[in-house]
Write a protein that holds these residues in place. Structure first.
Motif, PDB file in Angstrom:
ATOM      1  N   GLN A 332       0.826  -1.190   0.000  1.00 29.73           N
ATOM      2  CA  GLN A 332       0.000   0.000   0.000  1.00 29.73           C
ATOM      3  C   GLN A 332       0.867   1.250   0.000  1.00 29.73           C
ATOM      4  O   GLN A 332       2.062   1.201   0.292  1.00 29.73           O
ATOM      5  CB  GLN A 332      -0.918   0.032   1.236  1.00 29.73           C
ATOM      6  CG  GLN A 332      -2.127  -0.884   1.141  1.00 29.73           C
ATOM      7  CD  GLN A 332      -3.051  -0.665   2.326  1.00 29.73           C
ATOM      8  OE1 GLN A 332      -2.610  -0.505   3.463  1.00 29.73           O
ATOM      9  NE2 GLN A 332      -4.350  -0.675   2.079  1.00 29.73           N
ATOM     10  N   GLN A 361       1.036   8.208  -5.588  1.00 29.73           N
ATOM     11  CA  GLN A 361      -0.111   7.302  -5.599  1.00 29.73           C
ATOM     12  C   GLN A 361      -0.433   6.905  -4.159  1.00 29.73           C
ATOM     13  O   GLN A 361       0.274   6.129  -3.544  1.00 29.73           O
ATOM     14  CB  GLN A 361       0.190   6.060  -6.441  1.00 29.73           C
ATOM     15  CG  GLN A 361       0.566   6.365  -7.879  1.00 29.73           C
ATOM     16  CD  GLN A 361      -0.569   7.029  -8.656  1.00 29.73           C
ATOM     17  OE1 GLN A 361      -1.713   7.018  -8.250  1.00 29.73           O
ATOM     18  NE2 GLN A 361      -0.222   7.602  -9.791  1.00 29.73           N
ATOM     19  N   SER A 362      -1.506   7.462  -3.621  1.00 29.48           N
ATOM     20  CA  SER A 362      -1.900   7.198  -2.242  1.00 29.48           C
ATOM     21  C   SER A 362      -3.161   6.355  -2.240  1.00 29.48           C
ATOM     22  O   SER A 362      -4.189   6.752  -2.804  1.00 29.48           O
ATOM     23  CB  SER A 362      -2.145   8.519  -1.494  1.00 29.48           C
ATOM     24  OG  SER A 362      -2.568   8.273  -0.181  1.00 29.48           O
ATOM     25  N   ASN A 363      -3.096   5.177  -1.618  1.00 30.49           N
ATOM     26  CA  ASN A 363      -4.261   4.300  -1.535  1.00 30.49           C
ATOM     27  C   ASN A 363      -4.488   3.797  -0.119  1.00 30.49           C
ATOM     28  O   ASN A 363      -5.006   2.716   0.098  1.00 30.49           O
ATOM     29  CB  ASN A 363      -4.115   3.109  -2.491  1.00 30.49           C
ATOM     30  CG  ASN A 363      -2.790   2.379  -2.320  1.00 30.49           C
ATOM     31  OD1 ASN A 363      -2.140   2.488  -1.276  1.00 30.49           O
ATOM     32  ND2 ASN A 363      -2.379   1.643  -3.336  1.00 30.49           N
ATOM     33  N   SER A 883      -3.261  -3.704  -7.117  1.00 28.27           N
ATOM     34  CA  SER A 883      -3.592  -2.362  -6.636  1.00 28.27           C
ATOM     35  C   SER A 883      -2.459  -1.380  -6.871  1.00 28.27           C
ATOM     36  O   SER A 883      -2.693  -0.178  -7.011  1.00 28.27           O
ATOM     37  CB  SER A 883      -3.939  -2.407  -5.147  1.00 28.27           C
ATOM     38  OG  SER A 883      -2.831  -2.872  -4.395  1.00 28.27           O
ATOM     39  N   GLU A 884      -1.226  -1.845  -6.919  1.00 30.20           N
ATOM     40  CA  GLU A 884      -0.085  -0.967  -7.131  1.00 30.20           C
ATOM     41  C   GLU A 884       0.256  -0.811  -8.610  1.00 30.20           C
ATOM     42  O   GLU A 884       1.187  -0.083  -8.950  1.00 30.20           O
ATOM     43  CB  GLU A 884       1.133  -1.508  -6.372  1.00 30.20           C
ATOM     44  CG  GLU A 884       1.072  -1.301  -4.878  1.00 30.20           C
ATOM     45  CD  GLU A 884       1.128   0.160  -4.496  1.00 30.20           C
ATOM     46  OE1 GLU A 884       1.902   0.906  -5.115  1.00 30.20           O
ATOM     47  OE2 GLU A 884       0.383   0.568  -3.599  1.00 30.20           O
TER      48      GLU A 884
END
Length: 972
Positions: A332, A361-363, A883-884
């Motif tokens: 993450q 990229q912040s998730n 997700s990345e």
């Protein structure tokens, strides 16, 4: 800075108190003068002045004592400016840093910025600099912190205290042998002594002469008056010099609390103390002593008073492996949470700025807007450093490759790959499946030409090809190939994209995997305490599988019964030759009492030395009896096989649950995601959906905890079964020597058949091959090399285990062995394996590595000497989480917003820009923000004691001198 103040004056509040005090003092002085003038009216004028002056000095000394003069040391506390550097370590940082072909990764650019530029060195010159790694759910991880160079040399304190030096005339000893005030005081006391002696001698001489008759002439009377006036002037001079001398010398003695009285008057070394003063200076807090204050409450070591600060040695610098500490391993990018944590933990008044090195990229769970609001409120400037390409580059890549590690001749198997593309338009590419022998010579070629190593498979043959359409939005596309191997041996296959000409990264166009085609059958021994449903389904499965040879021992069986098996046993194998023929032993709630001690020893050797596999399926009949006798040596040996610590309470309380009324789904852990035997469907996602749908179970056996080194795959999810905050463990495994042991909490996997027989078959087929992997890989007489997972995610730690023997086939006794780790980019690095603490016989070595890149890793361990050299191999397939990979573009808008809203500056890493240039830009914009606070110190108690002593000397001296003077002049 040293401050002198009257403590009593600060305590008096109200004008009327001050008025009463002043009136009282003036009245006392007036009464004293009135009565003394009447008392000494007949004496000569200098004598009158002397007596009145002495009494006034005594009264004023008492007034001075009443007002309580104290000394305090005000300290200037400087809290240095701080800068925090946050480095993103999420897996997206493994992507290229810019648009140039074959550019370094974003992580490599971050490492270059910190390790090879002057960024940290320049920041540390003016700021206390801390570097954190950001990724995962655990919050920022501190990598390094250092004090700014302006702090005291040799100290790593959070604050720096610099006491302001007082004036030279009233300060403590500055190294001079004798103070001029002390010299002046000594001079005055010497004059006092001389004048006193002369006055006493003159007065005594006059008093010894016989009295003259009253009829003597006026001339004789005039001589007596002149003599009395001379004595009076001597006394006046003596009184003045005595008072001035005591005050001058006493002031120096009171102020210089680090010196004894002999040192003050020059009779001892300047730094010495009397025995009575020893130790009091510690409590005094005297002015001029340099204190180190830590507002956080931490205890900081300070040098002794006598230490030479020049001899203090600075702490030895610790070298940091930036590449390892900043590896792109986290699944993450919780940038919002990290910024909030930093703003909470660090003082905003000294925080000059936060440097964020990331692709933006912040998730994470907390949005960047929340952290932005907090930074604006605290007025902390953010300086984002953007890594990556601002535009989605034209690139195709093989994200993941799935293939079985072991197959049998003639068995068809599926090779699945996941593809991804980025760019400005849709791409149509050809995808090839390549197969080749696993040739040792390939590694040499890989070292000679890295590009060739990652884009070609030496000796490979293109088996199949498919034309695929890839969307440019970074979406994932699945592709499947089906092949049927015919040749026995180790082989490699690859899925390769025939990339377009403008592809920016050729390295990720192909992924490889190793597999082995084995001809021999897998030999399995199934032992069951009774004909349970689980045992019967597994027995039928293995008996019908042509790749498995199955022998069974049904402990409740009777002579003459029939079983679907290749052979039926009536007892546990008695000799090592018989037991060591098997690759795995599957035990369904066995009756351990029917297995003798010698058989348990054979089983131990089978696991530790022969790399055999064992599956323990617990049940409600015999399993609770294992803990019945805790002191039995056999029981301890049996419990040692399990990867979990069994409950030590009785069967009714700690045996688990039997005959539950409700079925509960299993709660899988992240470890289960990489365990292939849980992949019972075509894809892992479909597999775990089936587990949740039909994989619920009713019962479990009592388990306290997992053993050190064991892996837990699932828990029984009923919250009412939780003990001390932990759910019962249902699936777990461990290495036992060279072998693998797998634990299953109950025999209820037959429930998978509700969704289809193939799911139950896939689970047990993959499981039995996994636990027996060590036997199948044991193609060397010198040992076996195992990995705890054949598939892993980027950032996961892969544990290796090697069981080795020497040329005499005894357990190897070496302090360590060194393996070679071949990463997906074709680079080799050494990997040290050390003796395993859980192996009592020796010869077992463990080690681990962190998978930092996606692709295939291979571990090679060479055993034997040059004449009898063998290479043990193990491979691990590593992939990135989706997700990345969904947003590979650098988030310029978000990073620019962070900088603009907090009065910071955004620094994107431009193509071909040197990190040294970028570092200079960053350091030139961050302004130091130290905070200076003046602290009022505590009173100097030793100064107060010496002040009182001097006042007592003064009062006693003037009263004594007054009494002597009055006696000389025959006053009452």
């Amino acid at each position: 800075m040293i401050v002198y103040e009257f403590a009593r004056a600060a305590a008096i509040d109200g004008w009327w108190l001050w008025a009463s005090l002043v009136v009282g003092i003036v009245a006392a002085l007036a009464i004293c003068m009135f009565y003394y003038r009447r008392d000494v009216a007949e004496l000569p004028r200098p004598v009158r002045w002397t007596l009145v002056g002495l009494r006034l000095v005594a009264v004023l000394a008492l007034v001075f004592l009443f007002f309580d003069l104290v000394r305090r040391t005000e300290r200037s506390v400087t809290r240095p400016s701080e800068v925090v550097v946050l480095v993103d370590t999420s897996q997206s940082m493994s992507l290229p840093a810019n648009d140039t072909p074959d550019s370094m990764s974003r992580t490599q650019a971050a490492v270059d910025l910190l390790a090879n530029s002057s960024l940290l060195e320049t920041l540390e010159a003016d700021h206390r600099t801390s570097v954190y790694a950001v990724g995962g759910a655990g919050g920022p991880r501190l990598i390094s912190t250092s004090s700014n160079s302006g702090a005291e040399e040799g100290r790593d304190a959070k604050t720096r205290v610099q006491p302001t030096q007082p004036d030279a005339g009233t300060s403590e000893s500055d190294g001079s042998p004798l103070s001029p005030f002390a010299l002046f005081g000594l001079f005055c006391l010497a004059v006092f002594s001389i004048a006193s002696v002369m006055a006493l001698a003159t007065g005594a001489t006059a008093s010894l002469r016989p009295a003259r008759v009253a009829s003597e002439g006026n001339e004789q009377s005039s001589k007596r008056n002149n003599r009395s006036e001379t004595v009076g002037w001597m006394l006046w001079v003596a009184a003045i010099t005595m008072v001035i001398g005591i005050i001058s010398l006493g002031s120096v003695y009171s102020v210089r609390t680090d010196q004894s009285f002999p040192a003050v008057i020059g009779l001892a070394s300047p730094g010495s103390l009397d025995a009575s003063d020893d130790g009091q200076n510690v409590e005094a807090g005297n002015g001029g002593a340099s204190d180190t204050v830590n507002p956080t409450g931490d205890d900081l070591e300070t040098p002794d008073a006598g230490d030479d600060l020049d001899t203090l040695q600075a702490p030895e610098a610790i070298s940091i492996d930036w590449e390892a500490r900043l590896a792109a391993t986290d699944p993450q990018s919780p940038l919002g949470d990290a910024l909030r944590s930093i703003l909470v933990d660090h003082d905003a008044t000294t925080l000059a700025g936060v440097v964020l090195v990331s692709d933006g990229q912040s998730n994470g769970p907390t949005p960047l807007s929340s952290a932005l609001t907090m930074a604006r409120r605290d007025e902390v400037a953010l300086y984002p450093v953007g890594l990556g390409s601002s535009q989605p580059p034209t690139n195709v890549r093989v994200v993941d490759l799935e293939a079985p590690r072991r197959v049998y001749p003639g068995d068809k198997f599926v090779v699945a790959a996941v593809l991804q593309a980025t760019g400005r338009s849709t791409l149509e590419v050809d995808v090839e499946l390549i197969d080749a022998l696993d040739d040792d010579g390939e590694d040499v070629a890989a070292g000679d030409n890295e590009d060739a190593a990652v884009t070609s498979l030496p000796g490979g043959e293109v088996l199949q090809s498919q034309h695929v359409r890839l969307e440019p939005d970074a979406s994932l596309t699945d592709i499947r190939f089906e092949i049927e191997p015919q040749t026995v041996g180790r082989r490699r296959l690859a899925v390769r994209i025939v990339a377009p000409a403008d592809d920016h990264n050729r390295i990720d166009d192909m992924q490889t995997a190793r597999y082995e085609v084995v001809a021999r059958k897998l030999k399995v021994l199934a032992i069951a305490g009774g004909p349970t449903r689980e045992y019967r389904f597994v027995r039928n499965l293995f008996y019908r599988d042509e790749s498995v040879q199955l022998d069974v021992w049904l402990q409740t069986g009777r002579p003459g019964m029939s079983q679907d098996a290749d052979a039926m046993l009536t007892a546990f194998p008695e000799t090592a030759e018989e037991l060591f023929e098997y690759d795995a032993v599957v035990m369904f709630d066995p009756d351990w009492a029917a297995i003798g001690t010698a058989s348990l020893d054979l089983m131990d050797r089978f696991l530790t030395q022969q790399a055999g596999g064992m599956v323990l399926v617990a049940g409600p009949v015999y399993h609770p009896r294992i803990t019945a006798d805790r002191g039995d040596a056999r029981t301890n040996q049996i419990r040692g096989f399990f990867p979990v610590n069994l409950a030590t309470r009785g069967p009714l309380l700690g045996g688990g649950r039997q005959g539950g009324r409700n079925a509960w789904p299993l709660q899988f852990t992240p470890e289960a995601a990489t365990a292939e035997f849980f992949w019972i469907a075509d894809t892992p996602q479909q597999s775990f959906e089936i587990w949740q749908e039909v994989g619920s179970v009713y019962d479990f056996v009592g388990v306290k905890s997992a053993k050190p080194g064991a892996k837990v795959y699932a828990y029984f999810s009923d919250p009412t079964t939780e003990i001390s905050g932990n759910l019962p463990i249902y699936f777990a495994s461990q290495f036992y020597g060279a072998g693998r042991v797998y634990f299953q909490g109950s025999g209820e996997m037959w429930r998978l058949r509700a969704a289809g027989d193939q799911y139950f078959d896939n689970y047990y087929t993959k499981l039995i091959r996994w636990v027996s992997e060590g036997r199948l890989l044991r193609d060397s007489k010198r040992g076996v090399l195992l990995a705890d997972a054949s598939r892993a995610m980027v950032g996961q730690t892969v544990t290796l285990r090697a069981v080795l023997v020497d040329d005499q086939y005894q357990p190897l006794n070496e302090p360590f062995v060194t393996a070679k780790l071949l990463s997906p980019d074709g680079r080799f690095r050494d990997l040290r394996l050390t003796p395993a603490a859980d192996s009592p016989r020796g010869g077992t070595y463990t080690g681990n590595f962190v998978a930092t890149k996606s692709g295939g890793y291979e571990i090679q361990l060479t055993v034997g000497d040059a004449l009898d050299e063998e290479v043990l191999r193990q491979s691990v397939q590593v992939r990135l989480p989706t997700s990345e990979l969904e947003r590979p573009r650098r988030a310029d808008d978000e990073l620019m917003q962070l900088a603009a809203a907090t009065q910071g500056i955004y620094f994107p890493l431009q193509d071909n820009e040197a990190t040294a240039t970028l570092a200079n830009k960053i350091t030139s914009e961050i302004v130091p923000q130290p905070q200076v606070t003046v602290l009022a110190g505590t009173p100097d108690f030793l100064f107060g004691e010496r002040r009182n002593a001097v006042l007592m000397w003064l009062i006693a001296s003037v009263l004594t001198f007054e009494w002597v003077t009055r006696r000389l002049h025959r006053l009452a």
